[in-house]
Design an enzyme around this catalytic site. Structure first.
Site, PDB file in Angstrom:
ATOM      1  N   CYS A 315      22.737 -10.464  46.659  1.00 26.58           N
ATOM      2  CA  CYS A 315      22.168 -11.815  46.596  1.00 26.58           C
ATOM      3  C   CYS A 315      21.122 -11.816  45.495  1.00 26.58           C
ATOM      4  O   CYS A 315      21.025 -10.857  44.728  1.00 26.58           O
ATOM      5  CB  CYS A 315      21.592 -12.233  47.940  1.00 26.58           C
ATOM      6  SG  CYS A 315      20.304 -11.145  48.574  1.00 26.58           S
ATOM      7  N   THR A 316      20.320 -12.849  45.401  1.00 30.91           N
ATOM      8  CA  THR A 316      19.391 -12.988  44.284  1.00 30.91           C
ATOM      9  C   THR A 316      18.352 -11.878  44.234  1.00 30.91           C
ATOM     10  O   THR A 316      18.209 -11.186  43.232  1.00 30.91           O
ATOM     11  CB  THR A 316      18.674 -14.350  44.339  1.00 30.91           C
ATOM     12  OG1 THR A 316      19.644 -15.382  44.460  1.00 30.91           O
ATOM     13  CG2 THR A 316      17.833 -14.569  43.102  1.00 30.91           C
TER      14      THR A 316
END
Length: 459
Positions: A315-316
């Site tokens: 994810c980020t």
């Protein structure tokens, strides 16, 4: 009066702001920049005369009052002066730091007020979430100020060891950040990473919303994988790579060969997992019942054949993978890995020529997207739906600045579009939504005027 000590750079910025920007900018798209000293005679004279610099600093700082003695907030010592006093010229450079920590934090609400007050004093902006399961935030400010905020947070033993990712701020963004006073209706300008004079500290049930209270990263998570080791893992044909982000994020970039769940919110991830990997559990069991009544536990558990041998998620910044990996482990997945530090750490450490990343990474601030080296990307933001848009998207007839884009045009009613247009007109006129007097108490009229008005109205 107690004089406030301020670095020379700040005093010069304050003087330059006063001389160069006497009026608010009516167009928020046009950025203010400091003019060369030849066009600022007052600034030029100050630079050539050190005595006048000292005098100017005294005049500039006389508008501040405060004590430099340490005070204590909830057992944590905090200095009340609002600007770092470091002699390092780089101390005025801005940085963006994202951080999080899962922890048992039932008294999280007690941290809100002192943390917000400290951020405001140090002119640190951004957003921070506090919840019973820990802390999650992204803040912007001078390096020394940001480090003091992070140090204050980690003075609580439960929050020590914050997972942090630092991103640089471009000179253009820094000029915007420093180019306005707190009284300017434009604040930091619409293209700055954050409004420099604003910070939000919110209380929530979760620091990242999955909607499953039983899933606890504090108890167990998947195996962390360093960015330098990530390529080898996801290149293995036995590894299923899953992007845990939402569809508007994956649309502008993802890892090569990654599975996109096409979710619109993180809370949809458990349902996607069930549909993708668990659906055969019920079907398989029912088909077995029809054939024979003699079913062993091993046969009932056979739908695990659909589960991949190995899962690697990203994810980020890593926080969503903490919960997603904990969830998969609770569902019976055995080998679960996730990228440590997320995409941002990967883009920071892995050279572009060795990278398996394709596209840009969406970030939740006004940079909108970043590329390798964490430099600002090419995408802009649709203020109607908060989704990233490309230059090609802005050429579409469905694009209207501040109102709609190709991704939200059909979902908005005409009434919603008109409200957005009105909001945009306010922003373009005043620099803030609601007009220049928003949030201010109405000015009370002198008693004489009120009395005269009353007499006239009664006559």
């Amino acid at each position: 009066m107690i004089r406030y000590r301020s670095p020379p750079l700040l005093a010069l910025r304050m003087l330059s702001s006063c001389t160069s920007h006497p009026k608010p900018n009516p167009n928020p798209r046009l950025h203010f920049t400091l003019k060369p000293t030849s066009q600022n005679p007052q600034t030029s004279q100050l630079i050539s005369n050190p005595i006048r610099i000292s005098q100017a600093m005294q005049v500039s700082t006389s508008c501040f009052t405060g004590s430099t003695d340490p005070t204590t907030i909830s057992g944590r010592p905090v200095l009340t002066n609002s600007v770092p006093e470091s002699g390092d010229p780089n101390s005025s450079s801005l940085v963006v730091i994202s951080f999080y920590k899962f922890a048992d934090f039932p008294d999280h609400a007690n941290l809100r007020k002192p943390l917000k007050r400290l951020c405001e004093e140090l002119r640190v902006s951004g957003g921070i979430i506090l919840a019973p399961e820990g802390i999650n935030g992204s803040i912007c400010g001078t390096r020394e100020s940001v480090e003091r905020v992070v140090g204050f947070i980690q003075s609580d033993e439960r929050l020590k060891g914050l997972r942090q990712i630092e991103s640089p701020v471009s000179p253009e963004e820094e000029a915007i950040h420093h180019g306005h006073t707190s009284n300017s209706p434009l604040a930091a300008g619409e293209d700055a990473p954050f409004r420099w004079d604003h910070v939000r500290v919110k209380l929530k049930k979760e620091i990242v919303t999955l909607g499953m209270p039983t899933v606890s990263p504090i108890e167990r998570v998947g195996k962390y994988v360093k960015p330098r080791e990530w390529n080898a893992l996801i290149s293995d044909p036995d590894t299923v790579v899953i992007d845990v982000r939402n569809d508007y994020e994956t649309r502008i970039g993802k890892f090569k060969g990654a599975v996109d769940p096409v979710t619109t919110a993180f809370r949809e991830f458990p349902s996607w997992v069930e549909d993708q990997f668990q659906n055969d559990k019920t079907t398989h069991k029912e088909s077995k019942v029809e054939i024979t009544d003699e079913i062993t536990d091993k046969e009932v558990g056979s739908p695990e054949k659909r589960m991949p041998k190995r899962v690697a998620m990203y994810c980020t910044g890593g926080i969503r993978c903490e919960k997603a990996s904990s969830f998969l482990l609770s569902e019976g997945f055995e080998e679960v890995y996730h990228l440590e530090g997320g995409i941002l750490k990967y883009l920071e450490e892995v050279p572009k020529k060795e990278s398996l990343w394709e596209g840009e990474c969406f970030v939740f601030d006004k940079r909108v997207s970043v590329e390798h080296g964490l430099v600002q990307g090419t995408f802009k933001l649709c203020y109607g739906c908060k989704q990233p848009v490309s230059d090609a998207d802005m050429e579409s007839p469905l694009w209207e600045y501040g109102v709609t884009c190709p991704y939200c045009y059909s979902s908005k009613s005409e009434e919603e579009k008109e409200r957005a247009r009105a909001r945009q007109r306010q922003f373009e006129t005043w620099g803030i939504i609601g007009g220049p007097d928003k949030g201010r108490r109405p000015r009370s009229k002198p008693d004489g005027i009120n009395e005269s008005f009353t007499k006239l109205s009664n006559s």
